[in-house]
Design a protein around this motif. Structure first.
Motif, PDB file in Angstrom:
ATOM      1  N   ALA A   1     -13.696  -3.973  -3.716  1.00  0.00           N
ATOM      2  CA  ALA A   1     -12.664  -4.860  -3.229  1.00  0.00           C
ATOM      3  C   ALA A   1     -11.165  -4.598  -3.796  1.00  0.00           C
ATOM      4  CB  ALA A   1     -13.009  -6.418  -4.045  1.00  0.00           C
TER       5      ALA A   1
ATOM      6  N   VAL B   1      -8.729  -6.751  -1.356  1.00  0.00           N
ATOM      7  CA  VAL B   1      -9.265  -8.164  -0.974  1.00  0.00           C
ATOM      8  C   VAL B   1      -9.971  -8.801  -2.378  1.00  0.00           C
ATOM      9  CG1 VAL B   1      -9.370  -7.404   1.219  1.00  0.00           C
ATOM     10  CG2 VAL B   1     -11.267  -7.323  -0.053  1.00  0.00           C
ATOM     11  N   SER B   2     -10.219 -10.021  -2.225  1.00  0.00           N
ATOM     12  CA  SER B   2     -11.114 -10.493  -3.475  1.00  0.00           C
ATOM     13  C   SER B   2     -12.424 -10.254  -3.270  1.00  0.00           C
ATOM     14  CB  SER B   2     -10.855 -12.224  -3.123  1.00  0.00           C
ATOM     15  OG  SER B   2     -11.531 -12.377  -2.061  1.00  0.00           O
TER      16      SER B   2
ATOM     17  N   ALA C   1     -14.615 -12.047  -0.987  1.00  0.00           N
ATOM     18  CA  ALA C   1     -14.418 -11.670   0.478  1.00  0.00           C
ATOM     19  C   ALA C   1     -15.186 -10.490   0.801  1.00  0.00           C
ATOM     20  CB  ALA C   1     -12.808 -11.606   0.866  1.00  0.00           C
TER      21      ALA C   1
ATOM     22  N   ARG D   1     -18.343  -9.669   3.117  1.00  0.00           N
ATOM     23  CA  ARG D   1     -18.323  -8.673   4.301  1.00  0.00           C
ATOM     24  C   ARG D   1     -19.594  -7.585   3.953  1.00  0.00           C
ATOM     25  NH1 ARG D   1     -12.542  -5.307   4.459  1.00  0.00           N
ATOM     26  NH2 ARG D   1     -12.052  -7.388   4.586  1.00  0.00           N
TER      27      ARG D   1
ATOM     28  N   ARG E   1       1.372  -8.440   0.743  1.00  0.00           N
ATOM     29  CA  ARG E   1       0.070  -7.795   1.056  1.00  0.00           C
ATOM     30  C   ARG E   1      -0.200  -6.798  -0.068  1.00  0.00           C
ATOM     31  NH1 ARG E   1       0.045  -4.656   6.503  1.00  0.00           N
ATOM     32  NH2 ARG E   1      -1.793  -3.980   5.765  1.00  0.00           N
TER      33      ARG E   1
END
Length: 406
Positions: A136, A141-142, A145, A149, A354
């Motif tokens: 991650a 990203v978390s 998430a 994925r 971001r």
């Protein structure tokens, strides 16, 4: 170490190879990982450790997985097709009982049927054994998430009936980009782990494994300049492993490393790969990244870094593969050429939202703010970077920098 600790170490060291072999035979990524976990628990409960830990795990895991498959009537024919497992003693006597399936599994995880955003994370999880939080962080990203994925990617492999076979060579090029990206990201994780915490958790030198796989891909695809470029990139980064920590275990920045501690045979091998790639006359981002690292390596011979050349290479890389992280590295090179304020202006143009979870962004801002004399802002940026849980070696370096700003 205690006998139990030694056994646990051997189990984790065997994981990548055993899971890859199980996945290739069971044709189910989740089943392979679950079977390995069950076998590992059983192995730890043994009164005496097996003579060959990896072989014992492979046989025990495969037996359990096949038993589970046979109990599922809907999958009975799949189980029969896999055939009977040889007797434990017979397998343990083989000099090389477990096939090394990691390269095959790497190409499977990078199948075109999988979305581009899931190929590399799946490969990092299944083949390299990277924990989900580490993956991650690589993709900014978390954890939740990334977990979702990877879970969806495994389900896609199963539902799409993706063949667990190495594709014919004519199909390799369409998967090569994803394969190289997976290796690049695995090595990024290993390189950030200067103190070896991640490798200790995996019970494996992740950097060494990525180097092995990158060189193997380059050997198998000698006419693919980007495969040669990635192998060169990994060799150049690995050449500095002996100089990356000081006596207290803190990370040493590249510009301050003792070049006498670098591995010159690796540098020479990387240069040879780059020369071969150049003769193929098809440039790409991995060759450019390797050229940047080779320019840094030339400090060992020239006594200084040609920052103008580094900046030009980043301009090319940004055109070939635009991303905020490449732009960040370009901003740092620009600061070396035109000064801290120019670098800061380039950083301010990046999408801060971001990069909020990207520790290198905050470290870069802190460095340039300090060089510009804006100490309070630099301290705040370092505080943000430290709050993002850097590995121990990097944390020690950042804490030293933060103390100077107090």
């Amino acid at each position: 170490m205690t006998l139990q600790a030694d056994l646990a170490h051997a189990i984790m060291a065997a994981r990548p190879r055993v899971v890859a072999a199980l996945a290739a035979q069971l044709r189910d990524l989740d089943a392979a990982e679950e079977a390995f976990a069950n076998a590992a628990a059983s192995c730890l409960a043994l009164a005496e450790p097996p003579r060959d830990v990896a072989a014992w795990l492979f046989v025990a895991a495969k037996r359990r997985a096949l038993d589970a498959i046979r109990k599922a009537r809907s999958e009975a024919r799949t189980a029969d097709a896999l055939g009977e497992v040889s007797d434990m003693a017979d397998i343990l006597e083989l000099p090389e009982p477990i096939p090394d399936e990691r390269l095959r599994l790497l190409f499977i995880c990078c199948h075109p049927a999988l979305g581009p955003e899931v190929r590399a994370p799946l490969a990092l999880k299944v083949i390299c054994g990277l924990p989900t939080p580490a993956i991650a962080r690589l993709f900014v990203v978390s954890e939740q998430a990334m977990f979702q994925r990877i879970t969806r990617a495994k389900a896609k492999v199963r539902e799409a009936g993706i063949a667990f076979e190495l594709p014919p060579r004519k199909a390799w090029p369409e998967r090569l980009g994803a394969v190289l990206l997976a290796l690049e990201l695995a090595f990024t994780a290993a390189y950030a782990d200067a103190g070896g915490e991640l490798s200790a958790a995996l019970e494996e030198d992740l950097g060494a494994e990525v180097e092995r796989l990158a060189l193997l891909v380059a050997e198998l695809l000698p006419q693919e300049p980007e495969a040669l470029g990635l192998a060169a990139l990994v060799l150049l980064a690995r050449s500095r492993a002996g100089a990356r920590l000081d006596g207290e275990g803190a990370m040493v920045p590249l510009s301050q490393q003792d070049v006498a501690l670098w591995d010159y045979p690796r540098i020479a091998a990387a240069r040879g790969l780059m020369d071969r790639a150049a003769r193929l006359a098809r440039s790409g981002p991995y060759q450019v990244m390797a050229a940047i690292q080779l320019t840094h390596a030339r400090r060992a011979f020239d006594g200084a870094v040609d920052w103008g050349a580094v900046l030009r290479f980043y301009d090319v890389l940004l055109a070939l593969r635009p991303s905020p992280m490449v732009a960040l590295s370009r901003a740092l090179a620009l600061a070396q050429v035109e000064g801290a304020e120019a670098g800061l202006a380039a950083l301010e143009a990046l999408p801060a939202e971001r990069l909020a979870l990207a520790r290198p962004y905050h470290v870069a801002r802190a460095d340039l703010l300090a060089r510009a004399g804006r100490m309070d802002e630099a301290a705040a940026a370092l505080d943000t970077a430290l709050a993002l849980a850097p590995p121990k070696a990097e944390r020690l370096l950042l804490e030293r920098r933060r103390a100077v700003l107090t």
